[in-house]
Design a protein around this motif. Structure first.
Motif, short mmCIF file in Angstrom:
data_model
loop_
_atom_site.label_atom_id
_atom_site.label_comp_id
_atom_site.label_asym_id
_atom_site.label_seq_id
_atom_site.Cartn_x
_atom_site.Cartn_y
_atom_site.Cartn_z
N ARG A 70 0.83 -1.20 0.00
CA ARG A 70 0.00 0.00 0.00
C ARG A 70 0.87 1.25 0.00
N GLY A 71 0.39 2.26 -0.66
CA GLY A 71 1.06 3.56 -0.65
C GLY A 71 2.07 3.70 -1.76
N ALA A 72 2.22 4.93 -2.20
CA ALA A 72 3.20 5.23 -3.25
C ALA A 72 4.60 5.11 -2.67
N VAL A 73 5.44 4.37 -3.35
CA VAL A 73 6.83 4.24 -2.91
C VAL A 73 7.59 5.42 -3.48
N THR A 74 7.98 6.32 -2.58
CA THR A 74 8.75 7.50 -2.94
C THR A 74 9.99 7.53 -2.06
N SER A 75 10.92 8.38 -2.40
CA SER A 75 12.16 8.45 -1.62
C SER A 75 11.86 8.92 -0.20
N PRO A 76 12.31 8.15 0.79
CA PRO A 76 12.08 8.55 2.18
C PRO A 76 13.23 9.40 2.73
N THR A 77 13.88 10.19 1.88
CA THR A 77 15.06 10.94 2.29
C THR A 77 14.83 11.77 3.54
N PHE A 78 13.73 12.47 3.63
CA PHE A 78 13.53 13.37 4.76
C PHE A 78 12.86 12.70 5.95
N VAL A 79 12.14 11.61 5.74
CA VAL A 79 11.52 10.89 6.86
C VAL A 79 12.37 9.70 7.28
N ILE A 80 13.41 9.41 6.56
CA ILE A 80 14.38 8.32 6.78
C ILE A 80 13.78 6.95 6.46
N ALA A 81 12.58 6.64 6.95
CA ALA A 81 12.02 5.30 6.70
C ALA A 81 10.51 5.38 6.53
N ARG A 82 10.00 4.53 5.65
CA ARG A 82 8.56 4.38 5.45
C ARG A 82 8.22 2.90 5.48
N VAL A 83 7.11 2.58 6.09
CA VAL A 83 6.61 1.21 6.08
C VAL A 83 5.41 1.16 5.15
N HIS A 84 5.46 0.23 4.19
CA HIS A 84 4.36 0.03 3.25
C HIS A 84 3.75 -1.33 3.55
N PRO A 85 2.59 -1.34 4.23
CA PRO A 85 1.95 -2.63 4.53
C PRO A 85 1.44 -3.29 3.26
N SER A 86 1.27 -4.58 3.32
CA SER A 86 0.76 -5.33 2.19
C SER A 86 -0.72 -5.02 2.00
N LEU A 87 -1.16 -4.98 0.74
CA LEU A 87 -2.58 -4.81 0.44
C LEU A 87 -3.34 -6.11 0.67
N GLY A 88 -2.64 -7.22 0.73
CA GLY A 88 -3.27 -8.53 0.93
C GLY A 88 -2.64 -9.23 2.12
N ASP A 89 -2.25 -10.47 1.90
CA ASP A 89 -1.64 -11.23 2.99
C ASP A 89 -0.13 -11.36 2.79
N LEU A 91 3.92 -9.52 2.52
CA LEU A 91 4.85 -8.91 3.47
C LEU A 91 4.84 -7.40 3.38
N PRO A 92 5.09 -6.73 4.51
CA PRO A 92 5.29 -5.28 4.44
C PRO A 92 6.68 -4.98 3.88
N LEU A 93 6.80 -3.83 3.25
CA LEU A 93 8.07 -3.34 2.73
C LEU A 93 8.49 -2.16 3.61
N VAL A 94 9.69 -2.26 4.19
CA VAL A 94 10.25 -1.15 4.96
C VAL A 94 11.31 -0.53 4.06
N HIS A 95 11.09 0.73 3.68
CA HIS A 95 11.97 1.44 2.75
C HIS A 95 12.73 2.51 3.53
N VAL A 96 14.04 2.38 3.59
CA VAL A 96 14.89 3.27 4.38
C VAL A 96 15.84 4.01 3.45
N ASP A 97 16.02 5.29 3.70
CA ASP A 97 17.02 6.07 2.99
C ASP A 97 18.03 6.53 4.04
N ALA A 98 19.22 5.95 4.04
CA ALA A 98 20.24 6.24 5.04
C ALA A 98 21.19 7.35 4.60
#
Length: 176
Positions: A70-89, A91-98
């Motif tokens: 779920r959610g648009a995957v965009t650069s998390p540069t300023f928030v450092i990390a975003r969690v995108h939960p699965s729309l179904g069953d 896995l969630p995607l944790v996207h980190v910009d270090a």
């Protein structure tokens, strides 16, 4: 009785294996992400390296599409990390910009990546030298582009599987 040789964990670690790909457009980079998503499972750590504008976020966008998050995957540069939960069953995607983080794993601890890792896929842009201690089993994706030439869409991508998790994985399916 003969003394046992000292144990060296590096001797038992499976060798890294790689696949090299050429990507000629942002859509092909997203498609690579969608193909990569099919190989990922809970607990996978993916490190993305490459110059600014190389296509790390574009690849991650394709991963998110392939994982059905779920959610648009965009650069998390300023928030450092975003969690995108699965729309179904899935896995969630944790996207980190270090990129903005100067320290190693100590600075990353506030993100609780070690807690998230077992039940999600974690993708870390600019994570080289910062998150490797999370697990010896990881996928390292290096994206090379012509530096300074912003009109050239050609990218050379090297995907390297490290550790036992990736030892039996056929990375050549990424070039399909």
């Amino acid at each position: 009785m003969e003394a046992a040789a000292p144990h060296n964990p590096a001797e038992q670690r499976p060798p890294a294996h790689s696949v090299e790909l050429t990507v000629t457009s942002p859509e092909q980079m997203r498609e690579l992400g969608r193909r990569l998503a099919k190989l990922l499972r809970a607990g996978d750590l993916v490190l993305l390296s490459g110059e600014l504008g190389a296509g790390k976020t574009t690849l991650t966008r394709g991963l998110g599409e392939g994982m059905g998050v779920r959610g648009a995957v965009t650069s998390p540069t300023f928030v450092i990390a975003r969690v995108h939960p699965s729309l179904g069953d899935g896995l969630p995607l944790v996207h980190v910009d270090a990129y903005r983080l100067s320290g190693g794993l100590d600075e990353m601890e506030d993100l609780d990546l070690d807690v998230s890792l077992p039940e999600s896929v974690i993708v870390v842009e600019w994570g080289e030298g910062k998150v490797e201690e999370l697990t010896e089993d990881r996928l390292h994706v290096v994206i090379h582009r012509a530096v300074g030439d912003t009109t050239d869409e050609v990218r050379h991508v090297t995907v390297t599987g490290l550790g036992g998790r990736w030892a039996g994985t056929d990375l050549s399916v990424l070039s399909a």
